[in-house]
Design an enzyme around this catalytic site. Structure first.
Site, PDB file in Angstrom:
ATOM      1  N   ALA A  82       0.831  -1.202   0.000  1.00 14.12           N
ATOM      2  CA  ALA A  82       0.000   0.000   0.000  1.00 14.12           C
ATOM      3  C   ALA A  82       0.869   1.255   0.000  1.00 14.12           C
ATOM      4  CB  ALA A  82      -0.917   0.004   1.221  1.00 14.12           C
ATOM      5  N   ALA A 115       1.651   2.489   3.444  1.00 12.94           N
ATOM      6  CA  ALA A 115       2.716   1.707   4.072  1.00 12.94           C
ATOM      7  C   ALA A 115       4.077   2.141   3.553  1.00 12.94           C
ATOM      8  CB  ALA A 115       2.498   0.222   3.817  1.00 12.94           C
ATOM      9  N   TYR A 124       0.416 -13.160   0.661  1.00 13.64           N
ATOM     10  CA  TYR A 124       0.248 -12.907   2.088  1.00 13.64           C
ATOM     11  C   TYR A 124       0.468 -14.179   2.892  1.00 13.64           C
ATOM     12  CZ  TYR A 124      -2.255  -8.804   0.223  1.00 13.64           C
ATOM     13  OH  TYR A 124      -2.615  -7.672  -0.462  1.00 13.64           O
ATOM     14  N   LEU A 141      -4.159  -3.297   4.565  1.00  9.59           N
ATOM     15  CA  LEU A 141      -5.066  -3.679   3.488  1.00  9.59           C
ATOM     16  C   LEU A 141      -6.345  -2.841   3.524  1.00  9.59           C
ATOM     17  CD1 LEU A 141      -4.682  -7.568   3.858  1.00  9.59           C
ATOM     18  CD2 LEU A 141      -3.561  -6.077   2.179  1.00  9.59           C
ATOM     19  N   HIS A 181      -9.593  -6.282   6.870  1.00 10.92           N
ATOM     20  CA  HIS A 181      -8.821  -6.201   8.110  1.00 10.92           C
ATOM     21  C   HIS A 181      -9.091  -7.361   9.061  1.00 10.92           C
ATOM     22  CE1 HIS A 181      -7.928  -1.594   7.798  1.00 10.92           C
ATOM     23  NE2 HIS A 181      -7.316  -2.316   6.888  1.00 10.92           N
ATOM     24  N   LYS A 206      -6.366   1.215  11.083  1.00  9.85           N
ATOM     25  CA  LYS A 206      -7.729   1.567  11.471  1.00  9.85           C
ATOM     26  C   LYS A 206      -8.582   1.760  10.211  1.00  9.85           C
ATOM     27  CE  LYS A 206      -7.013   5.602   9.801  1.00  9.85           C
ATOM     28  NZ  LYS A 206      -7.749   5.937   8.574  1.00  9.85           N
ATOM     29  N   ASP A 231     -12.861   5.977   7.554  1.00 12.23           N
ATOM     30  CA  ASP A 231     -11.499   6.457   7.340  1.00 12.23           C
ATOM     31  C   ASP A 231     -11.059   7.449   8.408  1.00 12.23           C
ATOM     32  OD1 ASP A 231      -9.050   6.728   5.927  1.00 12.23           O
ATOM     33  OD2 ASP A 231      -9.782   8.586   5.028  1.00 12.23           O
TER      34      ASP A 231
END
Length: 325
Positions: free
Chosen positions: A12, A15, A58, A74, A79, A97, A178
């Site tokens: 991501a 990340a 993964y 992700l 999640h 989160k 979000d």
């Protein structure tokens, strides 16, 4: 202290730009492995961590016995599934989160954590920033008297990016999942209070909320207060949190993306006293988060944001969504 080997599930952008770098730089942590089916997406990570091991799935990363902790950035809808898979693989887990889309889903994570003895947490980074620790302490000490009202605002505009996971219902998009975790969770954590009544006005586009305004009352050890919280993915960027008490006011000018949105400041104004402003330049809250996780894993230092804390905020999110029906 032996460094904790971390693996990241998915390449991501967040990340790559923030959390993987924080892991790489954090004391006691080692960015060890990345899972991505597209090797080209690993290049941005290898630019600052050349010895990074890249797994093509993964599952392959979770099967690597050298990986001790996993960070999961992700899409929101994945999640819970991958947090549970990581726990079953014997990994400590830090998941972005919101860690779940409903509060009752976190109950399963709590049971899995308790039965495994592993450290499992939501990556709620603001509680690791000293500005929030300071505000929580000021409120608890009665610096502005009893809290009577609080405001929390977090907005940005991503309408130009319709493919963004935040604009897609199938990936758990929307402003509430979000950034509602910040506007609601920060009030809960700093004032040590829970909602007792609320009402929401929510506007949707293409199956996701793009604007949510919530008003209501919260109550804690210091009493009851009114609150107003707003999130949006269609407004000019804004971040601000204000606590108004009987004898003064506390304002945070960059409460969530400190150092990116602007300089973190805690401003306190009290009648008959000089204005007080504290600045927090150069704080790396993502690195702080990783180091807090490592300390908790290695020596049992209490982690400041538990799954129970995450469940409380998700429960408030669930109430917000239900109140708008």
């Amino acid at each position: 202290m032996k460094p904790v080997n971390w693996g990241v599930l998915g390449a991501a952008r967040f990340a790559r730009e923030h959390m993987a770098r924080a892991i790489h730089e954090a004391e006691g942590a080692r960015l060890f492995a990345l899972a991505t089916s597209d090797p080209s997406r690993a290049h941005g990570f290898q630019a600052f961590c050349p010895d990074l091991i890249v797994h093509d799935s993964y599952d392959a990363l979770l099967a690597d016995p050298r990986v001790e902790a996993v960070y999961i950035p992700l899409p929101n809808s994945l999640h819970v599934e991958w947090t549970l898979k990581a726990i079953r693989a014997g990994k400590h887990v830090l998941t972005e989160k919101p860690i779940a889309m409903r509060a009752d889903e976190i109950d399963e994570l709590i049971r899995a954590r308790d039965s495994s003895g592993l450290l499992v947490a939501e990556a709620y980074m603001i509680v690791h920033h000293p500005q929030w620790q300071r505000v929580r302490g000021l409120i608890a000490d009665g610096a502005i008297g009893r809290i009577l009202h609080a405001d929390a605002h977090f907005t940005y505009d991503n309408r130009a990016d319709p493919t963004n996971i935040r604009n897609r219902p199938e990936t758990g998009g929307g402003s509430i999942p979000d950034i509602g975790v910040y506007t609601y969770g920060c009030l809960r954590w700093a004032a040590q209070a829970e909602p007792v009544a609320l009402r929401a006005t929510i506007r949707h586009e293409n199956g996701v909320d793009v604007f949510a305004q919530v008003t209501g009352r919260m109550a804690g050890d210091s009493g009851e207060f009114t609150f107003h919280a707003m999130t949006s993915m269609r407004l000019f960027p804004r971040q601000e949190v204000v606590f108004q008490g009987e004898r003064g006011l506390i304002r945070l000018t960059a409460p969530f993306n400190a150092g990116v949105f602007g300089e973190a400041q805690v401003q306190m104004y009290r009648k008959g006293q000089a204005d007080h402003i504290e600045r927090f330049p150069g704080v790396r809250q993502y690195r702080n988060q990783v180091e807090a996780f490592v300390r908790s894993l290695r020596d049992g230092t209490p982690y400041p944001w538990t799954l129970e804390d995450a469940r409380g905020t998700q429960s408030m999110i669930d109430q917000v969504v239900a109140s708008a029906l």
